[in-house]
Each structure stands twice: as structure tokens, then as C-alpha cells.
Design a protein around this motif. Structure first.
Motif, PDB file in Angstrom:
ATOM      1  N   PRO A  94       0.823  -1.223   0.000  1.00  0.00           N
ATOM      2  CA  PRO A  94       0.000   0.000   0.000  1.00  0.00           C
ATOM      3  C   PRO A  94       0.846   1.257   0.000  1.00  0.00           C
ATOM      4  N   GLY A  95       2.052   1.190   0.586  1.00  0.00           N
ATOM      5  CA  GLY A  95       2.924   2.350   0.582  1.00  0.00           C
ATOM      6  C   GLY A  95       3.326   2.768  -0.816  1.00  0.00           C
ATOM      7  N   SER A  96       3.457   1.793  -1.717  1.00  0.00           N
ATOM      8  CA  SER A  96       3.795   2.120  -3.106  1.00  0.00           C
ATOM      9  C   SER A  96       2.657   2.860  -3.783  1.00  0.00           C
ATOM     10  N   ILE A  97       1.409   2.451  -3.481  1.00  0.00           N
ATOM     11  CA  ILE A  97       0.262   3.169  -4.039  1.00  0.00           C
ATOM     12  C   ILE A  97       0.251   4.605  -3.524  1.00  0.00           C
ATOM     13  N   TRP A  98       0.456   4.775  -2.212  1.00  0.00           N
ATOM     14  CA  TRP A  98       0.366   6.117  -1.624  1.00  0.00           C
ATOM     15  C   TRP A  98       1.452   7.035  -2.148  1.00  0.00           C
ATOM     16  N   TRP A  99       2.670   6.534  -2.279  1.00  0.00           N
ATOM     17  CA  TRP A  99       3.784   7.395  -2.637  1.00  0.00           C
ATOM     18  C   TRP A  99       4.110   7.410  -4.122  1.00  0.00           C
ATOM     19  N   GLU A 100       3.487   6.531  -4.906  1.00  0.00           N
ATOM     20  CA  GLU A 100       3.805   6.488  -6.335  1.00  0.00           C
ATOM     21  C   GLU A 100       2.613   6.778  -7.240  1.00  0.00           C
ATOM     22  N   GLN A 101       1.391   6.889  -6.665  1.00  0.00           N
ATOM     23  CA  GLN A 101       0.217   7.094  -7.507  1.00  0.00           C
ATOM     24  C   GLN A 101      -0.658   8.269  -7.063  1.00  0.00           C
ATOM     25  N   ILE A 102      -0.361   8.884  -5.939  1.00  0.00           N
ATOM     26  CA  ILE A 102      -1.220   9.933  -5.395  1.00  0.00           C
ATOM     27  C   ILE A 102      -0.595  11.304  -5.654  1.00  0.00           C
ATOM     28  N   GLY A 103      -1.395  12.240  -6.140  1.00  0.00           N
ATOM     29  CA  GLY A 103      -0.898  13.534  -6.610  1.00  0.00           C
ATOM     30  C   GLY A 103      -0.053  14.303  -5.616  1.00  0.00           C
ATOM     31  N   ASN A 104      -0.581  14.583  -4.413  1.00  0.00           N
ATOM     32  CA  ASN A 104       0.183  15.351  -3.434  1.00  0.00           C
ATOM     33  C   ASN A 104       1.463  14.638  -3.023  1.00  0.00           C
ATOM     34  N   SER A 105       1.404  13.320  -2.931  1.00  0.00           N
ATOM     35  CA  SER A 105       2.592  12.557  -2.568  1.00  0.00           C
ATOM     36  C   SER A 105       3.668  12.704  -3.634  1.00  0.00           C
ATOM     37  N   LEU A 106       3.273  12.611  -4.885  1.00  0.00           N
ATOM     38  CA  LEU A 106       4.241  12.757  -5.974  1.00  0.00           C
ATOM     39  C   LEU A 106       4.827  14.159  -6.012  1.00  0.00           C
ATOM     40  N   ARG A 107       3.995  15.162  -5.741  1.00  0.00           N
ATOM     41  CA  ARG A 107       4.507  16.540  -5.732  1.00  0.00           C
ATOM     42  C   ARG A 107       5.500  16.748  -4.592  1.00  0.00           C
ATOM     43  N   LEU A 108       5.249  16.125  -3.442  1.00  0.00           N
ATOM     44  CA  LEU A 108       6.196  16.229  -2.339  1.00  0.00           C
ATOM     45  C   LEU A 108       7.526  15.584  -2.709  1.00  0.00           C
ATOM     46  N   LEU A 109       7.481  14.388  -3.284  1.00  0.00           N
ATOM     47  CA  LEU A 109       8.713  13.714  -3.690  1.00  0.00           C
ATOM     48  C   LEU A 109       9.502  14.571  -4.675  1.00  0.00           C
ATOM     49  N   THR A 110       8.797  15.167  -5.621  1.00  0.00           N
ATOM     50  CA  THR A 110       9.467  16.004  -6.619  1.00  0.00           C
ATOM     51  C   THR A 110      10.108  17.220  -5.967  1.00  0.00           C
ATOM     52  N   LYS A 111       9.392  17.873  -5.051  1.00  0.00           N
ATOM     53  CA  LYS A 111       9.922  19.064  -4.396  1.00  0.00           C
ATOM     54  C   LYS A 111      11.170  18.737  -3.590  1.00  0.00           C
ATOM     55  N   ILE A 112      11.114  17.682  -2.792  1.00  0.00           N
ATOM     56  CA  ILE A 112      12.277  17.317  -1.980  1.00  0.00           C
ATOM     57  C   ILE A 112      13.443  16.911  -2.869  1.00  0.00           C
ATOM     58  N   THR A 113      13.163  16.169  -3.925  1.00  0.00           N
ATOM     59  CA  THR A 113      14.219  15.751  -4.850  1.00  0.00           C
ATOM     60  C   THR A 113      14.915  16.959  -5.457  1.00  0.00           C
ATOM     61  N   HIS A 114      14.151  17.970  -5.834  1.00  0.00           N
ATOM     62  CA  HIS A 114      14.737  19.184  -6.404  1.00  0.00           C
ATOM     63  C   HIS A 114      15.600  19.907  -5.367  1.00  0.00           C
ATOM     64  N   ASN A 115      15.147  19.940  -4.118  1.00  0.00           N
ATOM     65  CA  ASN A 115      15.956  20.572  -3.076  1.00  0.00           C
ATOM     66  C   ASN A 115      17.287  19.846  -2.890  1.00  0.00           C
ATOM     67  N   LEU A 116      17.244  18.528  -2.890  1.00  0.00           N
ATOM     68  CA  LEU A 116      18.479  17.755  -2.748  1.00  0.00           C
ATOM     69  C   LEU A 116      19.393  17.981  -3.954  1.00  0.00           C
ATOM     70  N   ARG A 117      18.815  17.957  -5.120  1.00  0.00           N
ATOM     71  CA  ARG A 117      19.602  18.159  -6.351  1.00  0.00           C
ATOM     72  C   ARG A 117      20.270  19.532  -6.352  1.00  0.00           C
ATOM     73  N   ASP A 118      19.541  20.537  -5.873  1.00  0.00           N
ATOM     74  CA  ASP A 118      20.058  21.911  -5.888  1.00  0.00           C
ATOM     75  C   ASP A 118      20.821  22.273  -4.614  1.00  0.00           C
ATOM     76  N   CYS A 119      21.037  21.280  -3.734  1.00  0.00           N
ATOM     77  CA  CYS A 119      21.768  21.497  -2.481  1.00  0.00           C
ATOM     78  C   CYS A 119      21.129  22.613  -1.651  1.00  0.00           C
ATOM     79  N   GLN A 120      19.804  22.522  -1.512  1.00  0.00           N
ATOM     80  CA  GLN A 120      19.036  23.521  -0.793  1.00  0.00           C
ATOM     81  C   GLN A 120      18.432  22.876   0.458  1.00  0.00           C
TER      82      GLN A 120
END
Length: 352
Positions: free
Chosen positions: A3-29
């Protein structure tokens, strides 16, 4: 299924959070990550972050450290991530942030440092001040540490450190409930199953999934099934779910039934009236349940329709008479805050 894969890989807000954090890590922010207590499927969340950052962070290591209140953040970082030599070279006349931010040879300069377990404003304020001071000094270095401060306390502002806010929204829980019910495939009434679980879980997707796993037991007796699940199952963090009493569960299940069945009853009423308008008109005018005179067939309520079809002999088809009888029964149950038997729910869904 996970179920964790559904929540974190298929749900809109979850995907947006992953993207935001990933961008912060990539940009060293560095950032404060404000999350709710009981983050859904926390380990799946961390794994999803790790998978995404693997595309760009080959030279950096991510370390997650459990914070314990009462310590100083700088001292904590020094003790947890620095060698004995680096610790020995520190002298108290300098702040930890200034000392660590001035040293180019530290291994931690190549780390993403993810702090978990920050629960109160005071600790978050101390961490925010440390990270802000550290970055003011470390910006002169070629590489420096990046901090993610995971915080689940009351809303708080942290000057000079970006804040990423994540909350569990009802519409995300609805999508999850429908997706998980489809993935489980353990009932024939998946929309009804999903609506029941959604209404009872109070925006807790982990409880929602536990309810869905009950399958037909949840549909047959929502109250008993929910009480058993809440008493005998735990979250992915090993914590008990928020307790609900019998009345609260009954009310939630009733609300779910209202949401799904009332529109079907109304469509059935209007369909019957449209197909039998001429026959119904011959019984008008007639008084409704409020004592008002009804002269237009389209204004006939289910109770009045039942009175007409029951006394209409063979004027109406037997299947229509039975359908109006069932509509009246279900409408009356819902009007008196009672749950509808599963057999009757199944019959109504068969109309759809």
C-alpha cells in the motif's frame, strides 16, 4: 501488494512532495519538511526519495539521524558525523555552525543530512538557527552539507530556511481508497467498500487500507469489522490507530451510504416517473407526506410513489413496484440514521 507504493507512487500530493524534496536535494538547498504525526508508510517514503535521488547524487551519501530533544544541534552533528580529531579541534569560543561551516575537509560536506524526530517548536528553532548560520559560513566551500529537518509539531516559521509543508488531504485518501480497493479485489462492491473505508478512517490512509483488507466483513457489518481492526492492528510505525467508538463508526458508515445510495435512489425515482408519467398523472392531485397537494408527477416523493404503485393494481410493472418498495425501505433506513443491509445495497448497485 504494497500500500505504501500506491500512496507514494500514484497519489498527486505525494508525488509533488517527492518532486519538491528531490529538487531541493539536487540543488543542495536545505529545508524544513513539515509533516503530520504518523506520516503514512514512512519507510516507503524514504525509499521513494532514495530511488529518485540516485539519478543525480552519486557523489553524495544520505544519512538519516534520529534527534533526541535536549541537545544542541551543532554538538549533535559534531558527535554523530565527525571524527575524533575534528571533535578535538573544536574550541568553545566558536559556534558549532561557524566551526563546521569553515572546514573543507569534512566528510559531512558530501552528505545529505536528514534529521528525523523533531517534534517541538523549540527544537526546530534551534535547528533552523544552526542550519542558517552553517550555510552563511559554508557557502564559501566548494561542497557543503545539505540538511532536511523533518518536523511534525505545531506550525512554525523558521527564518532563512525554506519550509516544505505536507498534509494528508481527503481527496488523496479518496483516490488511494479506490486504487487500493481495486488492487485488493476482495469484494464485488469496490466503490461501496472504498467509500466506507474512506469515511471511517478519518483521513488516515493506513487505517483505510486495514479496513479495505477486511473485504466483505466490512460491507456486512461495518461497525463490528472496524472495531476489530482498530483494536488489533497497528500503523507501519507500530503505533495504535486513533480509537473510534461504535457510535462514531456507525455515523461514518451511514454517511458513506448516504453519499453513494441517495443519488441512485433519486435517479431511479426520476426514471420511473419519466417512464410512467401518464399513468401517474391519473392519480393526481394527491397529498404528500407534508400534506401539500402534488399536481406534477415529477414532484412525487418516493413514499407517495410507493402508495400509488401499491394501490395501482396491474397498472405498473411488477419490477417497478418492487424497485419503488426497495427505494422506500432504503430511504427510510437512511432517514432514521440506520445502515442498509448488504443484500439491499447489492440490489441497488445492480440497477447501476
Amino acid at each position: 501488494m504494497n500500500p505504501g507504493s500506491i500512496w507514494w507512487e500514484q497519489i498527486g500530493n505525494s508525488l509533488r512532495l517527492l518532486t519538491k524534496i528531490t529538487h531541493n536535494l539536487r540543488d543542495c538547498q536545505s529545508a524544513v519538511l513539515q509533516v503530520p504525526t504518523g506520516l503514512p508508510w514512512r519507510q516507503s517514503f524514504y525509499e521513494a526519495i532514495d530511488v529518485r535521488r540516485s539519478a543525480f547524487s552519486g557523489e553524495r551519501r544520505l544519512v538519516r539521524l534520529q534527534w533526541k530533544t535536549g541537545r544542541e544541534p551543532g554538538e549533535f552533528v559534531l558527535d554523530e558525523l565527525c571524527s575524533n580529531r575534528v571533535r578535538a579541534d573544536y574550541w568553545p569560543g566558536q559556534s558549532y555552525a561557524e566551526y563546521l561551516g569553515s572546514k573543507s575537509e569534512l566528510m559531512m560536506n558530501d552528505y545529505y543530512i536528514w534529521i528525523v524526530g523533531i517534534h517541538n517548536k523549540a527544537d526546530l528553532s534551534k535547528w533552523g538557527e544552526f542550519v542558517s548560520r552553517y550555510h552563511r559560513v559554508a557557502k564559501q566551500l566548494e561542497t557543503f552539507a545539505v540538511f532536511i529537518l523533518e518536523y511534525d509539531g505545531a506550525d512554525a516559521d523558521v527564518p532563512d530556511v525554506e519550509k516544505i509543508i505536507y498534509s494528508v488531504e481527503n481527496y488523496d485518501c479518496r483516490v488511494f481508497s479506490l486504487e487500493a480497493a481495486a488492487a485488493l479485489g476482495n469484494t464485488d462492491l469496490r466503490n461501496y467498500q472504498a467509500e466506507l473505508a474512506l469515511s471511517i478512517c478519518s483521513n488516515n490512509p493506513e487505517l483505510c487500507f486495514s479496513l479495505l483488507t477486511a473485504g466483505s466483513k466490512l460491507l456486512q457489518n461495518p461497525v463490528q469489522a472496524s472495531l476489530e481492526i482498530i483494536s488489533n492492528t497497528y500503523s507501519s510505525d507500530g503505533l495504535p490507530f486513533l480509537s473510534l467508538n461504535e457510535q462514531e463508526i456507525q455515523s461514518a458508515a451511514w454517511e458513506a451510504t448516504i453519499v453513494l445510495l441517495f443519488p441512485v435512489l433519486e435517479r431511479r425515482r426520476m426514471d420511473f416517473i419519466c417512464r410512467n408519467e401518464a399513468e401517474l398523472a391519473r392519480h393526481l392531485p394527491i397529498s404528500n407526506s407534508n400534506g401539500d397537494s402534488v399536481t406534477d408527477p415529477r414532484d412525487l416523493e418516493i413514499g407517495t410513489l410507493y402508495y400509488i404503485v401499491r394501490s395501482g393494481g396491474k397498472e405498473f410493472a411488477a419490477a417497478d413496484v418492487e424497485a419503488i418498495r426497495l427505494c422506500r425501505k432504503v430511504r427510510n433506513l437512511l432517514a432514521h440514521n440506520k445502515l442498509v443491509p448488504l443484500d439491499d445495497v447489492q440490489k441497488i448497485y445492480n440497477w447501476k
